[in-house]
Scaffold this active site. Structure first.
Site, PDB file in Angstrom:
ATOM      1  N   SER A  84       0.840  -1.190   0.000  1.00 19.88           N
ATOM      2  CA  SER A  84       0.000   0.000   0.000  1.00 19.88           C
ATOM      3  C   SER A  84       0.886   1.255   0.000  1.00 19.88           C
ATOM      4  CB  SER A  84      -0.952  -0.046   1.200  1.00 19.88           C
ATOM      5  OG  SER A  84      -2.027   0.832   1.040  1.00 19.88           O
ATOM      6  N   ASP A 160      -9.689  -5.737  -4.894  1.00 17.63           N
ATOM      7  CA  ASP A 160      -9.219  -4.735  -3.933  1.00 17.63           C
ATOM      8  C   ASP A 160     -10.289  -3.654  -3.767  1.00 17.63           C
ATOM      9  OD1 ASP A 160      -7.892  -2.423  -2.738  1.00 17.63           O
ATOM     10  OD2 ASP A 160      -5.999  -3.433  -3.179  1.00 17.63           O
ATOM     11  N   HIS A 192      -7.317  -6.199  -0.058  1.00 18.99           N
ATOM     12  CA  HIS A 192      -6.177  -5.274  -0.045  1.00 18.99           C
ATOM     13  C   HIS A 192      -4.937  -5.951   0.560  1.00 18.99           C
ATOM     14  CE1 HIS A 192      -4.510  -1.302  -0.596  1.00 18.99           C
ATOM     15  NE2 HIS A 192      -4.219  -1.149   0.675  1.00 18.99           N
TER      16      HIS A 192
END
Length: 208
Positions: A84, A160, A192
């Site tokens: 991320s 996601d 995610h």
């Protein structure tokens, strides 16, 4: 007689997503750390400064300090595993410094219109010039990334909830990755990537 030179195993540095004040207990970072340490692979899994905002001007120097501290006098001999916001940091780090490899997990091209993400400083911005034309500021320098880091892998999930697949595809295209070359990995149903993925461990091991 020539002496055989043994290359040092790269040091893996785990770069977390934002909001992780205790990295070892967040998502899969501690599990990956334990799996690598069990195999005697050097790994760094330390709390990052500014965890909630993950600002570029704080994280890039911090990653560099970890590389210099933990990689046996060779800060280039590292593998960044970024998730991320950590993936964005890995991309921008590679614009500046050579490294052995990088693994991106749930990376995005843009800030997706989120002001908090925009303030982190990682993302390109589209601006309007005086003549009305659109120009991109703070662009990704993919040529430098590829020159500084010869080995890239990218993971993304088909579902996601935060980062649409087309965002990942823009990173894929910039880095020249492909499923055919087995360095672009779209996995089904991983959201995610909050949970540990054995496929990620396999890739990291293959790079060591």
């Amino acid at each position: 007689m020539l002496q055989k030179v043994t290359k040092a195993t790269p040091t893996v540095i785990i770069c977390p997503g934002n909001g992780c004040s205790n990295i070892r207990r967040s998502n899969w970072y501690g599990t990956l750390y334990d799996e690598l340490k069990e195999r005697n692979i050097p790994c760094v899994c330390e709390n990052f400064p500014d965890p909630n905002h993950a600002r570029r001007d704080r994280w890039i120097p911090f990653i560099r300090s970890l590389a210099e501290q933990h990689s046996e006098d060779n800060p280039e001999n590292i593998i960044l595993v970024g998730h991320s916001s950590g993936a964005q940091a890995a991309l921008r780090y590679a614009e500046l410094y050579p490294l052995h490899a990088a693994v991106l997990v749930s990376a995005t091209y843009s800030d997706l219109g989120d002001a908090h993400e925009r303030a982190s400083g990682y993302y390109p911005q589209t601006e309007t010039s005086s003549d009305g034309s659109k120009i991109e500021s703070n662009p990704y320098q993919f040529d430098r990334m590829i020159k500084n880091c010869p080995r890239w892998h990218q993971f993304h999930s088909d579902d996601d909830p935060f980062i649409p697949l087309f965002e990942a595809e823009r990173i894929q295209l910039g880095l020249g990755l492909s499923e055919t070359d087995k360095n672009y990995h779209i996995l089904p149903g991983r959201s995610h990537f909050f949970e540990f993925s054995p496929e990620l461990l396999d890739v990291v091991l293959s790079l060591c």
